[in-house]
Design a protein around this motif. Structure first.
Motif, short mmCIF file in Angstrom:
data_model
loop_
_atom_site.label_atom_id
_atom_site.label_comp_id
_atom_site.label_asym_id
_atom_site.label_seq_id
_atom_site.Cartn_x
_atom_site.Cartn_y
_atom_site.Cartn_z
N ILE A 21 0.84 -1.20 0.00
CA ILE A 21 0.00 0.00 0.00
C ILE A 21 0.87 1.25 0.00
N ARG A 22 0.30 2.33 -0.49
CA ARG A 22 0.95 3.64 -0.47
C ARG A 22 -0.13 4.65 -0.11
N GLY A 23 -0.23 4.95 1.18
CA GLY A 23 -1.29 5.84 1.64
C GLY A 23 -2.64 5.17 1.46
N ASP A 24 -3.53 5.79 0.68
CA ASP A 24 -4.86 5.23 0.42
C ASP A 24 -4.88 4.32 -0.81
N GLN A 25 -3.75 4.21 -1.49
CA GLN A 25 -3.67 3.42 -2.72
C GLN A 25 -3.17 2.00 -2.42
N THR A 26 -3.88 1.01 -2.94
CA THR A 26 -3.45 -0.38 -2.82
C THR A 26 -2.81 -0.80 -4.14
N TYR A 27 -1.58 -1.25 -4.07
CA TYR A 27 -0.88 -1.71 -5.27
C TYR A 27 -1.37 -3.12 -5.61
N PRO A 28 -1.40 -3.47 -6.88
CA PRO A 28 -1.74 -4.85 -7.26
C PRO A 28 -0.51 -5.75 -7.12
N MET A 29 0.00 -5.84 -5.87
CA MET A 29 1.25 -6.53 -5.63
C MET A 29 1.29 -7.03 -4.19
N THR A 30 1.86 -8.21 -3.99
CA THR A 30 2.08 -8.72 -2.64
C THR A 30 3.58 -8.90 -2.42
N ALA A 31 3.98 -8.85 -1.17
CA ALA A 31 5.35 -9.16 -0.76
C ALA A 31 5.24 -10.24 0.30
N GLU A 32 6.13 -11.22 0.23
CA GLU A 32 6.01 -12.36 1.13
C GLU A 32 7.39 -12.86 1.56
N VAL A 33 7.51 -13.18 2.84
CA VAL A 33 8.71 -13.86 3.35
C VAL A 33 8.53 -15.33 3.02
N ILE A 34 9.40 -15.87 2.18
CA ILE A 34 9.33 -17.27 1.77
C ILE A 34 9.99 -18.16 2.82
N ASP A 35 11.14 -17.69 3.31
CA ASP A 35 11.89 -18.48 4.28
C ASP A 35 12.83 -17.55 5.03
N TRP A 36 13.22 -17.95 6.20
CA TRP A 36 14.23 -17.22 6.95
C TRP A 36 14.93 -18.20 7.89
N GLU A 37 16.15 -17.88 8.23
CA GLU A 37 16.88 -18.69 9.20
C GLU A 37 17.88 -17.82 9.93
N THR A 38 18.15 -18.20 11.16
CA THR A 38 19.13 -17.51 11.98
C THR A 38 20.41 -18.33 11.96
N ARG A 39 21.52 -17.68 11.60
CA ARG A 39 22.81 -18.35 11.56
C ARG A 39 23.91 -17.30 11.47
N PRO A 40 25.14 -17.68 11.71
CA PRO A 40 26.23 -16.72 11.53
C PRO A 40 26.32 -16.28 10.07
N HIS A 41 26.63 -15.02 9.86
CA HIS A 41 26.81 -14.52 8.49
C HIS A 41 28.09 -15.15 7.94
N PRO A 42 28.06 -15.67 6.72
CA PRO A 42 29.23 -16.37 6.19
C PRO A 42 30.49 -15.50 6.04
N GLN A 43 30.33 -14.19 5.89
CA GLN A 43 31.50 -13.33 5.71
C GLN A 43 32.09 -12.84 7.03
N VAL A 44 31.26 -12.76 8.08
CA VAL A 44 31.75 -12.26 9.38
C VAL A 44 31.13 -13.08 10.52
N PRO A 45 31.41 -14.37 10.59
CA PRO A 45 30.76 -15.21 11.60
C PRO A 45 31.08 -14.82 13.04
N GLU A 46 32.20 -14.15 13.25
CA GLU A 46 32.60 -13.76 14.61
C GLU A 46 31.79 -12.59 15.16
N ARG A 47 30.98 -11.93 14.35
CA ARG A 47 30.24 -10.75 14.79
C ARG A 47 28.86 -11.04 15.35
N GLY A 48 28.51 -12.29 15.55
CA GLY A 48 27.20 -12.62 16.12
C GLY A 48 26.28 -13.22 15.08
#
Length: 171
Positions: free
Chosen positions: A44-71
Motif C-alpha cells: 500500500i501507499r497511503g490510500d492506494q493499494t498496489y496490485p502486488m504482494t510481498a512475502e517472506v518465503i523463508d528465513w533462518e538464523t545463523r552466523p553470516h558467512p562473511q563475518v561469523p565472529e560478529r554474532g
C-alpha cells in the motif's frame, strides 16, 4: 498606569506568537503509523493499494558467512508478486521494511527489501540486539519510497511514508 500598558503589550505579543506558531501547521504532513505487519502483505501507499504482494518465503538464523565472529544474523528469502494481469505495477519501485521480531513481536532489527533487487538479504550480524531470539520475520505493507520528487513542493505528490521501525518497537 505604565505597568498596565506594559502588561497589555505582553499579552498582545503572546497572542501574536501563538497565532504565528499556528500558521502553516496544516502544511506539515504528519508521519503515519505503519500498517499491520505479516509474513505476506499487500503493498500500500497511503490510500492506494498496489496490485502486488510481498512475502517472506523463508528465513533462518545463523552466523553470516562473511563475518561469523560478529554474532548471529537472519537470512531472509522473499518475493514480490503481481496480483494483476498488468505487469507494469510490479516494475514500479517499491521499498518495504522487513523486521526480525521476538516471540512477543518486539522488533529486533529491520532492513529494507526492494521489488527490483535480489530476493534475499541479511539482517545483521548483531550481538545487540541478539538475533538468535528471532521468532519470525515480518513485512510492513507500507511503501517506504516517497517518490523521486520527495521534498520538492512543486512536483512531490505529498505522500509521507511511515517512520522506520527499529529495535524495541512493538508490532
Amino acid at each position: 498606569m505604565a505597568s498596565w500598558s506594559r502588561l497589555g503589550r505582553v499579552g498582545n505579543l503572546a497572542a501574536t506568537i501563538i497565532a504565528v506558531a499556528g500558521c502553516g501547521a496544516d502544511d506539515v504532513p504528519l508521519t503515519p503509523e505503519p500498517g499491520v505487519a505479516a509474513r505476506k502483505v499487500t503493498v500500500i501507499r497511503g490510500d492506494q493499494t498496489y496490485p502486488m504482494t510481498a512475502e517472506v518465503i523463508d528465513w533462518e538464523t545463523r552466523p553470516h558467512p562473511q563475518v561469523p565472529e560478529r554474532g548471529m544474523a537472519v537470512h531472509i528469502t522473499y518475493r514480490f508478486r503481481s496480483t494483476s494481469s498488468d505487469s507494469s505495477a510490479i516494475s514500479e519501485h517499491v521499498e518495504l521494511q522487513a523486521c526480525a521480531v521476538d516471540g512477543r513481536r518486539v522488533v529486533l532489527l529491520c532492513t529494507s527489501i526492494f521489488n527490483g533487487s535480489s530476493k534475499d538479504c541479511w539482517l545483521g550480524p548483531s550481538a545487540d540486539p541478539d538475533l538468535a531470539r528471532t521468532a519470525d520475520v515480518l513485512i510492513l505493507p507500507d511503501q517506504m519510497y516517497a517518490g523521486p520528487h520527495a521534498g520538492d513542493p512543486k512536483d512531490h505528490d505529498g505522500y509521507v511514508p511511515p517512520r522506520n521501525l527499529g529495535p524495541g518497537d512493538q508490532l
